[in-house]
Scaffold this active site. Structure first.
Site, PDB file in Angstrom:
ATOM      1  N   LYS A  55       4.823   4.724  -1.036  1.00 30.29           N
ATOM      2  CA  LYS A  55       5.158   3.433  -1.652  1.00 30.29           C
ATOM      3  C   LYS A  55       6.049   2.598  -0.731  1.00 30.29           C
ATOM      4  O   LYS A  55       5.989   1.367  -0.739  1.00 30.29           O
ATOM      5  CB  LYS A  55       5.846   3.617  -3.010  1.00 30.29           C
ATOM      6  CG  LYS A  55       4.928   3.929  -4.181  1.00 30.29           C
ATOM      7  CD  LYS A  55       3.549   4.388  -3.795  1.00 30.29           C
ATOM      8  CE  LYS A  55       2.897   5.337  -4.723  1.00 30.29           C
ATOM      9  NZ  LYS A  55       1.973   6.267  -4.060  1.00 30.29           N
ATOM     10  N   GLY A 179     -12.322   8.013  -1.768  1.00 28.67           N
ATOM     11  CA  GLY A 179     -11.933   6.706  -2.314  1.00 28.67           C
ATOM     12  C   GLY A 179     -11.097   6.810  -3.576  1.00 28.67           C
ATOM     13  O   GLY A 179     -11.083   5.916  -4.405  1.00 28.67           O
ATOM     14  N   ARG A 266      -5.929  16.966  -3.865  1.00 27.69           N
ATOM     15  CA  ARG A 266      -4.899  17.973  -3.593  1.00 27.69           C
ATOM     16  C   ARG A 266      -5.240  19.261  -4.332  1.00 27.69           C
ATOM     17  O   ARG A 266      -5.680  19.244  -5.474  1.00 27.69           O
ATOM     18  CB  ARG A 266      -3.521  17.452  -4.015  1.00 27.69           C
ATOM     19  CG  ARG A 266      -3.093  16.233  -3.186  1.00 27.69           C
ATOM     20  CD  ARG A 266      -1.674  15.799  -3.485  1.00 27.69           C
ATOM     21  NE  ARG A 266      -0.682  16.791  -3.112  1.00 27.69           N
ATOM     22  CZ  ARG A 266      -0.184  16.936  -1.878  1.00 27.69           C
ATOM     23  NH1 ARG A 266      -0.616  16.170  -0.885  1.00 27.69           N
ATOM     24  NH2 ARG A 266       0.721  17.862  -1.626  1.00 27.69           N
ATOM     25  N   HIS A 438       7.695 -16.103 -20.721  1.00 22.55           N
ATOM     26  CA  HIS A 438       6.870 -17.002 -19.899  1.00 22.55           C
ATOM     27  C   HIS A 438       7.714 -17.559 -18.755  1.00 22.55           C
ATOM     28  O   HIS A 438       8.850 -17.928 -18.967  1.00 22.55           O
ATOM     29  CB  HIS A 438       6.365 -18.155 -20.778  1.00 22.55           C
ATOM     30  CG  HIS A 438       5.562 -19.165 -20.020  1.00 22.55           C
ATOM     31  ND1 HIS A 438       4.260 -18.945 -19.631  1.00 22.55           N
ATOM     32  CD2 HIS A 438       5.886 -20.398 -19.560  1.00 22.55           C
ATOM     33  CE1 HIS A 438       3.819 -20.011 -18.982  1.00 22.55           C
ATOM     34  NE2 HIS A 438       4.785 -20.902 -18.919  1.00 22.55           N
TER      35      HIS A 438
END
Length: 461
Positions: A55, A179, A266, A438
């Site tokens: 990440k 993928g 894995r 919003h």
């Protein structure tokens, strides 16, 4: 390890990854004495060579893309390339800070960390470096490793995610075999870093475990980003030289690149650890348990990637807490596998919880399932971010929402509310009156539920 290290515990845990350390922290919190055996570093794959470092790379990739596109919104940035050693230093800094915090946490909870490779040598015993430790309860949490295919040897320019995370250079060209989550995340990173990437997936879609609408949405986005992919075709073989790799597919296609990343999933790390010798049932490497994660042998439990199901750090973490509470006699609520949130952090992000539309139809019948897609084109914040995508809801007719599937930049951050909706079996009519701030991408969840409740305000009817 000092002379005063105790050798018997209420709970003895093998493996200090997400499942193991969560079990350790919770058991300690509940007043039990805890031993945690770990041969490498507490935190396991997720912290050291999995979720966190990947990440960090994906964040660097996002910044690279923003630098490239700055001028389109009037910010005069330029993309001048990637300094991989500096990216890796950033990545390692994140890991080190989290590791230091975790070490402090484990120490403050008085968990005894036993350094070394452990082997199960009895129904209540683990041996580490010739020393025998016992536990009234044993928790197995030995995690997983990057798998390969039969006859496909890892080495040189044929790598897994382990080596990919250590690379100090950016390949000009790369082939990614697989993928799924790991494959599409690395394809995304390397593309943002300037590589030309081809993904090879034997199944008919990228992200094959997701709802088909999400898979197709990802394929559209990847095409637009210039990421090539070969679907429904199997890998046949690879040769390599000092200069690169040549991959052959079963349909006769050959592909050449600087590296081949093997991202075919894995495997459970269970062999040679004494499990089978103690009577623990193993199926294709996985430890079989009952719904309460008990192995059926003595007081031995198993958590995380070695237990069949989703191989996700947060699943292992929750299972660790569950097992500690089970041992303490708290009778915790069962973990519902389909309600575990799933996020793939490529660009665009995929986020899902609950069941796919196809699975829902299998469970409830074709006529009993209603699905709706709300396009992010109607969402103000998504327009500002320049992302496309959608929120897909799957509900039982006149019943609860059973699946939420989202695609778009940063949509992983919306999974929290989505998880509550599915886990609490909310109806669209329950969510529609809730106020969503919003302008946020979170509004897209509100709008989708308004539409499914029969009152779409920003969706085209």
């Amino acid at each position: 390890m000092t002379e005063s290290t105790p050798s018997s515990f209420d709970v003895l845990i093998l493996g200090g990854g997400s499942g193991g350390y969560a079990a350790a922290l919770r058991a300690s919190q509940l007043g039990m004495t805890v031993g945690l055996v770990e041969e490498s570093k507490v935190g396991g794959t997720c912290l050291h060579n999995g979720c966190i470092p990947t990440k960090a790379l994906l964040h660097a990739a996002e910044v690279a893309d923003e630098a490239r596109h700055g001028s389109s919104i009037g910010v005069l940035t330029e993309f001048n390339g990637i300094d991989m050693p500096a990216v890796n230093a950033f990545k390692q800094g994140v890991v080190d800070r989290l590791y230091k915090g975790l070490q402090g946490l484990v120490k403050s909870r008085k968990v005894t960390v036993i350094d070394g490779h452990g082997t199960l040598v009895g129904p209540d015993a683990i041996e580490v470096r010739g020393v025998r430790y016992t536990g009234k309860n044993i928790v197995l949490g030995t995690g997983s490793y990057a798998r390969s295919l039969p006859g496909l040897d890892i080495g040189g320019r044929v790598i897994t995610s382990d080596q990919a995370l250590e690379m100090d250079w950016v390949p000009q060209t790369a082939i990614v075999l697989g993928g799924g989550v790991i494959g599409v995340e690395f394809a995304s990173v390397w593309t943002s870093f300037g590589a030309k990437v081809t993904v090879v997936e034997a199944l008919p879609h990228l992200a094959p475990n997701e709802d088909e609408a999400l898979s197709k949405g990802l394929e559209r986005a990847f095409r637009k980003r210039g990421i090539d992919f070969k679907l429904g075709v199997r890998f046949s073989g690879v040769t390599q030289t000092d200069a690169g790799v040549t991959v052959t597919l079963e349909d006769g296609t050959t592909l050449s690149a600087d590296v081949l990343l093997v991202a075919v999933g894995r495997g459970p790390r269970t062999s040679g650890l004494g499990y089978e010798e103690q009577g623990i049932r193993i199926d294709r490497g996985f430890v079989l348990t009952d719904e309460r994660l008990h192995t059926g042998i003595a007081n031995i439990y198993a958590v995380g990637d070695i237990v069949p199901g989703l191989q996700l750090a947060h699943r292992g973490f929750q299972q660790g807490i569950f097992v500690a509470e089970q041992i303490a006699g708290l009778n915790p609520a069962l973990i519902v596998e389909s309600n575990i949130p799933r996020v793939t952090y490529c660009d665009p992000e995929l986020a899902s919880v609950g069941v796919t539309e196809a699975k829902a139809k299998e469970i409830y019948g074709d006529d009993a399932v209603v699905a709706l897609e709300y396009n992010l084109g109607g969402n103000g914040k998504s327009q500002i971010l320049g992302t496309t995508g959608f929120v897909k809801l799957v509900r039982v007719k006149d019943g609860p929402i059973v699946g939420i599937h989202m695609i778009g930049a940063r949509m992983g951050e919306q999974i929290g509310e989505a998880q509550l909706i599915v886990s609490w079996e909310a109806h669209p009519e329950d969510v529609a009156p809730l106020i969503h701030a919003h302008p946020t991408q979170n509004e897209s969840l509100g709008e989708a539920h308004l539409a499914l409740a029969g009152k779409p305000l920003h969706a085209h009817e």
